[in-house]
Scaffold this active site. Structure first.
Site, PDB file in Angstrom:
ATOM      1  N   HIS A 219      90.187  63.563 -54.882  1.00  0.00           N
ATOM      2  CA  HIS A 219      88.798  63.239 -54.289  1.00  0.00           C
ATOM      3  C   HIS A 219      88.023  61.788 -55.428  1.00  0.00           C
ATOM      4  O   HIS A 219      87.087  61.297 -55.117  1.00  0.00           O
ATOM      5  CB  HIS A 219      87.309  64.081 -54.524  1.00  0.00           C
ATOM      6  CG  HIS A 219      87.566  64.530 -56.113  1.00  0.00           C
ATOM      7  ND1 HIS A 219      87.608  66.041 -55.862  1.00  0.00           N
ATOM      8  CD2 HIS A 219      86.525  64.241 -56.807  1.00  0.00           C
ATOM      9  CE1 HIS A 219      88.053  66.271 -57.153  1.00  0.00           C
ATOM     10  NE2 HIS A 219      86.818  65.502 -57.782  1.00  0.00           N
TER      11      HIS A 219
HETATM   12  C1  UD1 Z   1      81.578  64.206 -59.129  1.00  0.00           C
HETATM   13  C2  UD1 Z   1      82.393  64.639 -60.242  1.00  0.00           C
HETATM   14  C3  UD1 Z   1      83.632  65.478 -60.716  1.00  0.00           C
HETATM   15  C4  UD1 Z   1      84.139  66.141 -59.851  1.00  0.00           C
HETATM   16  C5  UD1 Z   1      83.637  65.625 -58.078  1.00  0.00           C
HETATM   17  C6  UD1 Z   1      83.563  67.204 -57.434  1.00  0.00           C
HETATM   18  C7  UD1 Z   1      81.850  62.971 -61.885  1.00  0.00           C
HETATM   19  C8  UD1 Z   1      81.730  61.419 -62.934  1.00  0.00           C
HETATM   20  N1  UD1 Z   1      82.397  63.167 -61.221  1.00  0.00           N
HETATM   21  O1  UD1 Z   1      82.284  63.510 -58.056  1.00  0.00           O
HETATM   22  O2  UD1 Z   1      84.362  64.897 -61.518  1.00  0.00           O
HETATM   23  O3  UD1 Z   1      85.758  66.704 -59.496  1.00  0.00           O
HETATM   24  O4  UD1 Z   1      81.979  65.547 -58.145  1.00  0.00           O
HETATM   25  O5  UD1 Z   1      83.092  67.181 -56.031  1.00  0.00           O
HETATM   26  O6  UD1 Z   1      80.430  63.713 -61.711  1.00  0.00           O
HETATM   27  N2  UD1 Z   1      78.066  62.528 -51.504  1.00  0.00           N
HETATM   28  C9  UD1 Z   1      77.577  62.955 -50.596  1.00  0.00           C
HETATM   29  N3  UD1 Z   1      76.916  64.840 -50.194  1.00  0.00           N
HETATM   30  C10 UD1 Z   1      77.014  64.694 -51.702  1.00  0.00           C
HETATM   31  C11 UD1 Z   1      76.970  65.003 -53.358  1.00  0.00           C
HETATM   32  C12 UD1 Z   1      77.802  63.148 -52.816  1.00  0.00           C
HETATM   33  O7  UD1 Z   1      77.823  62.690 -49.624  1.00  0.00           O
HETATM   34  O8  UD1 Z   1      76.172  66.466 -51.465  1.00  0.00           O
HETATM   35  C13 UD1 Z   1      78.549  62.238 -51.326  1.00  0.00           C
HETATM   36  C14 UD1 Z   1      77.898  59.945 -51.608  1.00  0.00           C
HETATM   37  O9  UD1 Z   1      78.534  59.286 -51.141  1.00  0.00           O
HETATM   38  C15 UD1 Z   1      78.167  59.793 -53.085  1.00  0.00           C
HETATM   39  C16 UD1 Z   1      79.976  60.266 -53.579  1.00  0.00           C
HETATM   40  O10 UD1 Z   1      79.839  61.581 -52.266  1.00  0.00           O
HETATM   41  O11 UD1 Z   1      77.846  58.317 -53.752  1.00  0.00           O
HETATM   42  C17 UD1 Z   1      80.021  60.678 -54.655  1.00  0.00           C
HETATM   43  O12 UD1 Z   1      79.660  61.243 -55.384  1.00  0.00           O
HETATM   44  P1  UD1 Z   1      79.122  61.764 -57.032  1.00  0.00           P
HETATM   45  O13 UD1 Z   1      78.749  62.950 -57.556  1.00  0.00           O
HETATM   46  O14 UD1 Z   1      78.886  60.280 -57.467  1.00  0.00           O
HETATM   47  O15 UD1 Z   1      80.834  61.777 -57.575  1.00  0.00           O
HETATM   48  P2  UD1 Z   1      81.936  63.031 -56.747  1.00  0.00           P
HETATM   49  O16 UD1 Z   1      82.980  62.038 -56.480  1.00  0.00           O
HETATM   50  O17 UD1 Z   1      81.532  63.825 -55.783  1.00  0.00           O
END
Ligand code: UD1
Length: 377
Positions: A219
């Site tokens: 991821h």
């Molecule tokens: C975040 C953390 C990362 C961690 C990861 C675990 C930061 C900078 N990154 O990254 O360190 O390893 O979480 O998962 O804080 N999304 C959904 N549903 C959700 C959450 C996210 O669909 O409940 C999708 C959305 O499209 C979103 C993308 O995932 O834009 C990324 O989510 P985000 O929280 O920005 O970062 P992660 O890649 O999850």
């Protein structure tokens, strides 16, 4: 007010890897040697049921006192929105300290708000460094540590990193690893791999016969945001699956990137089983039965070391060097030749045996609670 003399700590969670860290801390604070009040704030950085609710239920984390409901956004938007919504909470709660865990955007956002309001910040899992500033988490780690008043570390190398950055030694405490507290507490109740697979698929190709299976997670933006890198990784993973079938619980971010890049066809083989994001007990059940785990996660490098399962890390570096020096972790990067070599070493020779690092003993949260009882006014 009756409780006003009992110190209050606001504990913050936001994203999936925070949940397994906060669970034992909340529990230890409640049964600490001195009366403490712990209030839980969820920023809402992760909000999907698969990324949130099942962790609270499975790990027995109390329902958050406050949910900021922030959701997704660019780093700037997400961080700013968390800060904006957290400030009035601090004003209303007036805690003696704010406790943050890990390295996600919620960690730095809440630490920054607290620090500027003069509320002491406690950072659990401080001092880890990949020395790769292209990783958003590295920025979050460095900045959070600079503004923290009390820093709990999981491995001794973290102290050296912090001292180099000018953090005073008396602020640092070696407590061990709260994520491993959670693992030890739950490993016996982990959901059997058969059950997890049966819920979504005909599991025969994976669990029949003696070859076993590998588990894959992916991821990191550096691995999934660039279609060229993502395509290269998926190609080598497909090749690996010919020798060892792979189970791939897919993070929503990765799912979206694969679709956007038109790469879903690379996963179209019966040797790769795609799954939705799993709960903690399901993931633990799969990892503990796996012949190897391929990952770019930080936490999984630690969990596989604690489980004694070989881990091949699909990154060029790690902020958790003890998992390589003492544990089962091999840093393979994203180069196809190196990844294949690491996999074939595990398949032929069984991979690194490793040992469980110092103070990864299931009692880190208790040590943190005891230290807080002494440290709080
Ligand atoms: C975040 C953390 C990362 C961690 C990861 C675990 C930061 C900078 N990154 O990254 O360190 O390893 O979480 O998962 O804080 N999304 C959904 N549903 C959700 C959450 C996210 O669909 O409940 C999708 C959305 O499209 C979103 C993308 O995932 O834009 C990324 O989510 P985000 O929280 O920005 O970062 P992660 O890649 O999850």
């Amino acid at each position: 007010m009756k409780n006003s003399r009992v110190p209050k700590i606001v504990c913050v969670v936001g994203a999936r890897p925070n949940f397994m860290k906060i669970a034992p801390i909340m529990e230890a604070l409640v049964s600490a040697p001195r009366a403490l009040r712990a209030h839980l704030v969820h920023t809402g950085q992760h909000y999907d049921a698969a990324m949130k609710h099942q962790f609270f239920t499975q790990l027995g984390i109390p329902h958050p006192d406050i949910d900021l409901g922030v959701g997704s956004g660019s780093h700037a938007v997400q961080t700013a929105e968390i800060m904006h919504r957290f400030e009035p909470v601090l004003d209303a709660e007036r805690p003696q300290a704010v406790l943050v865990v890990g390295d996600v955007n919620s960690t730095i956002a809440c630490a920054l708000v607290a620090s500027k309001k003069g509320v002491p910040v406690i950072h659990v899992e401080a001092g880890l460094r990949s020395y790769d500033r292209a990783m958003p988490e590295e920025i979050n780690r460095v900045l959070t540590d600079q503004i923290s008043d009390l820093l709990f570390i999981t491995e001794r190398s973290a102290r050296d990193n912090l001292l180099r950055e000018g953090v005073a030694d008396e602020r640092i405490r070696f407590a061990g690893n709260v994520m491993i507290d959670t693992l030890m507490r739950h490993v016996k109740q982990a959901t059997p791999a058969e059950q997890t697979l049966a819920a979504v698929t005909d599991s025969a190709p994976f669990l029949a016969g003696s070859t076993g299976f590998g588990v894959l997670t992916l991821h990191r933006p550096s691995n999934v945001d660039d279609p060229v890198v993502l395509g290269r990784l998926l190609t080598v993973l497909r090749e690996i699956s010919e020798d060892l079938p792979l189970i791939f619980p897919i993070h929503p971010r990765t799912e979206a990137r694969i679709a956007q890049a038109g790469l879903a066809g690379l996963l179209d083989t019966p040797r790769i089983q795609r799954l939705p994001p799993l709960g903690y007990l399901e993931m633990l059940g799969l990892m503990s039965r796996a012949r190897l785990v391929l990952t770019d996660s930080g936490g999984i490098q630690e969990e596989t070391t604690a489980l004694g399962v070989p881990c091949i890390t699909l990154r060029e570096n790690t902020e958790r060097p003890i998992t390589v020096e003492q544990g089962t972790n091999t840093i393979a990067g994203t180069d196809a030749v190196k990844i294949m070599a690491a996999v074939s070493d595990v398949l032929k020779n069984g991979g690194k045996a490793g040992r469980v690092p110092e103070l990864w003993d299931g009692r880190a949260a208790q040590r943190i609670a005891a230290a807080l009882c002494e440290w709080l006014p």
